[in-house]
Motif scaffolding. Structure first.
Motif, PDB file in Angstrom:
ATOM      1  N   TYR A  46     -10.726   1.654  11.506  1.00  0.00           N
ATOM      2  CA  TYR A  46     -10.527   0.034  11.610  1.00  0.00           C
ATOM      3  C   TYR A  46      -9.709  -0.126  13.063  1.00  0.00           C
ATOM      4  O   TYR A  46     -10.184  -1.168  13.584  1.00  0.00           O
ATOM      5  CB  TYR A  46      -9.470  -0.164  10.435  1.00  0.00           C
ATOM      6  N   THR A  47      -8.862   0.515  13.387  1.00  0.00           N
ATOM      7  CA  THR A  47      -8.286   0.510  14.446  1.00  0.00           C
ATOM      8  C   THR A  47      -9.207   0.378  15.796  1.00  0.00           C
ATOM      9  O   THR A  47      -9.138  -0.457  16.538  1.00  0.00           O
ATOM     10  CB  THR A  47      -7.278   1.558  14.872  1.00  0.00           C
ATOM     11  N   ALA A  71     -11.202  -2.899  15.451  1.00  0.00           N
ATOM     12  CA  ALA A  71     -10.259  -3.942  15.653  1.00  0.00           C
ATOM     13  C   ALA A  71     -10.263  -4.138  17.335  1.00  0.00           C
ATOM     14  O   ALA A  71     -10.237  -5.079  17.787  1.00  0.00           O
ATOM     15  CB  ALA A  71      -9.056  -3.840  15.063  1.00  0.00           C
ATOM     16  N   VAL A  72     -10.100  -3.029  17.977  1.00  0.00           N
ATOM     17  CA  VAL A  72      -9.785  -2.918  19.323  1.00  0.00           C
ATOM     18  C   VAL A  72     -11.209  -3.436  19.975  1.00  0.00           C
ATOM     19  O   VAL A  72     -11.024  -4.356  21.003  1.00  0.00           O
ATOM     20  CB  VAL A  72      -9.451  -1.636  19.951  1.00  0.00           C
ATOM     21  N   HIS A  88      -8.201   4.246   8.604  1.00  0.00           N
ATOM     22  CA  HIS A  88      -7.464   3.171   9.321  1.00  0.00           C
ATOM     23  C   HIS A  88      -7.824   3.536  10.829  1.00  0.00           C
ATOM     24  O   HIS A  88      -7.883   2.485  11.742  1.00  0.00           O
ATOM     25  CB  HIS A  88      -5.738   3.391   9.122  1.00  0.00           C
ATOM     26  N   PHE A  98       0.923  -1.207  -0.034  1.00  0.00           N
ATOM     27  CA  PHE A  98      -0.039   0.123   0.051  1.00  0.00           C
ATOM     28  C   PHE A  98       0.646   1.148  -0.065  1.00  0.00           C
ATOM     29  O   PHE A  98       2.150   1.178   0.436  1.00  0.00           O
ATOM     30  CB  PHE A  98      -0.913  -0.048   1.198  1.00  0.00           C
TER      31      PHE A  98
END
Lengths: 227, 284
Positions: free
Chosen positions: B21-22, B25-26, B18, B7
């Protein structure tokens, strides 16, 4: 040779279990390995750290301990596979078989992840830069330049990981799956006079299986080799 | 300048994505961890009496002795494997076909077999007369020596072949014999290249000692078989024993990486297929 010939149907059935364990776990660990590698090379740091942690933890755990966990410890915290009870022909897919598949998959997926990652790492940065320089969009860079090379480079190590897993299916013998090694153990126990021939017969069985997988992997590798 | 081939350096929009997403995900990871902890708590696995044996000197000592037994099994197996590996690795490089072929056959045979099957065979036939736990101990050592010896033979061969060709040519040019060239010129240089791969193989040997479980549990695997019978604490025991294995292996891996940097530089680790593969691949 008499003992081995007498037991031939059992031996065939045992090796079929080995092959089934291998095929099912191989497919699942390829899928899980791909998910893991996506986590490890992706841009989201939390997932990267989690993936790395998982791989390093599981890779350094003996497979027997993972089997042990799913066989004896997991039921205590409510993880059981008793709901699996499928019978196809003369083959029974019970909770033991499922626990073996889960353990093998969790273990092997870490090695598959590392092989795929080594494939991605083998593509040099210049390739992606050159692709951008000639005006390819991101999708084009990925589908035309980076992923084909990464995929090809990861075929040999992935095949090696899967062959190691084929041998690792023998750990299931300790935990209640009547596959080849389990059969070999009970036959060795029962036929004290024929231990060497039993060992040789089962060795040949394993060598044939390993060679078949090697040949398939080798031909895939030759077909996709970078010119 | 992108840091990865996969990327580009992210722009402001991508960075925002992002971050999203973080956060997701967390959330997922925390939820998973919470489920695991809740399950453990619900099954009363955090009860003090289940963990008490790991704080009792008597059991700590027993675990320590079992750990030492595992280490000694792995250590002896690696020693045996080194001897077998060097003999057959050099044998495979011999110019004489009657030396090369038996060595090739030996290496290919033992590389293709599951260690656990070798252990069963050694337990029943080779050490059948010994008392059970001693037989299991030595069966594990012998089986692991044979299997890892076959893998080390390949590592040894690859290591010798990795020494630049000019070295052996120069040795022949000053009049050395084949044996002298191998012993004085090639092997000493090959060993440097091989050491990290050998230590990685120690990790494999250490993990595989647990497979002796198939006949009689010896070493660390004895603990999760016996301790829970007394304390009903199979989950804590498995966690503690697995942690011991992982820590030992991580230390070995760390040593391998350190020596790799020190002896070989940043070059790639010597890689050998564990079975008959046409090209080199990872050792597992």
């Amino acid at each position: 040779m008499d003992t081995v010939i007498d037991y031939l149907p059992e031996i065939g059935k045992a090796f079929t279990y080995t092959a089934l364990l291998f095929i099912i776990s191989a497919v699942l660990s390829l899928i899980l390995g791909t998910i893991l590698v996506a986590m490890r090379v992706g841009p989201v740091k939390v997932l990267r750290v989690t993936g790395t942690l998982y791989v390093n933890l599981v890779r350094n755990t003996p497979l027997a301990m993972i089997f042990f966990f799913f066989q004896f410890a997991a039921p205590r915290i409510g993880i059981t596979f008793n709901w699996v009870d499928v019978h196809i022909g003369q083959f029974d897919f019970t909770s033991f078989f499922t626990a073996a598949v889960v353990s093998l998959t969790l273990y092997t997926s870490t090695f598959v992840c590392e092989s795929l990652r080594s494939g991605i790492n083998s593509v040099s940065l210049g390739q992606a830069e050159a692709a951008r320089a000639i005006g390819l969009p991101f999708g084009g860079v990925m589908s035309q330049i980076v992923l084909p090379q990464a995929f090809r480079a990861s075929v040999p190590p992935t095949a090696s990981a899967l062959i190691a897993m084929l041998k690792n299916t023998s750990v299931a013998a300790v935990f209640g799956v009547i596959e080849a090694t389990s059969q070999m153990k009970s036959m060795t126990n029962d036929n004290a006079d024929a231990r060497l021939e039993i060992f040789i017969a089962f060795s040949i069985g394993y060598i044939v299986l390993v060679e078949v997988v090697s040949l398939i992997a080798g031909s895939m590798e030759r077909r996709w080799r970078i010119a | 300048m992108p840091a990865s081939v996969l990327f580009d350096a992210p722009g402001p929009k991508t960075r925002a994505r992002h971050r999203l997403y973080t956060v997701l995900a967390v959330l997922v990871l925390v939820a998973l961890a919470a489920i695991v902890l809740w399950r453990l708590y619900d099954a009363d696995q955090f009860a003090y009496e289940k963990w008490e044996p790991f704080l009792t000197p008597f059991y700590i000592q027993a675990i320590g002795e079992a750990w030492w037994q595992t280490l000694s099994m792995a250590g002896l197996a690696v020693l045996g494997a080194l001897v077998i590996g060097f003999v057959f690795g050099v044998g495979k490089l011999s110019d004489r076909a009657w030396v090369r072929w038996p060595c090739w056959l030996f290496v290919e045979f033992f590389r293709a077999l599951p260690v656990i099957m070798l252990m069963v065979f050694c337990f029943y036939t080779v050490f059948g007369d010994l008392p059970i736990s001693a037989a299991a101990y030595w069966a594990a050592v012998l089986a692991l020596s044979l299997y890892n010896g076959a893998v080390l033979a390949e590592i040894c061969r690859a290591g010798v072949l990795a020494v630049p060709k000019g070295q052996s040519e120069a040795a022949y040019a000053i009049g050395m014999r084949k044996t002298q060239t191998m012993n004085l010129i090639l092997l000493p240089q090959a060993v440097r290249i091989m050491i990290p791969a050998i230590i990685s193989q120690c990790v494999v040997a250490l993990k595989d000692t647990s497979l002796i479980l198939i006949v009689v549990p010896v070493g660390l695997t004895k603990i999760p078989k016996q301790l829970p019978q007394e304390f009903q604490n199979v989950v804590p025991t498995v966690i503690v024993i697995t942690a011991l294995y992982v820590i030992t292996n991580l230390i070995l891996t760390w040593i391998a990486n350190y020596l790799q940097k020190k002896l070989v530089g940043e070059k790639k680790v010597l890689q050998v297929a564990t079975t008959t593969m046409p090209t080199g691949a990872t050792t597992l």
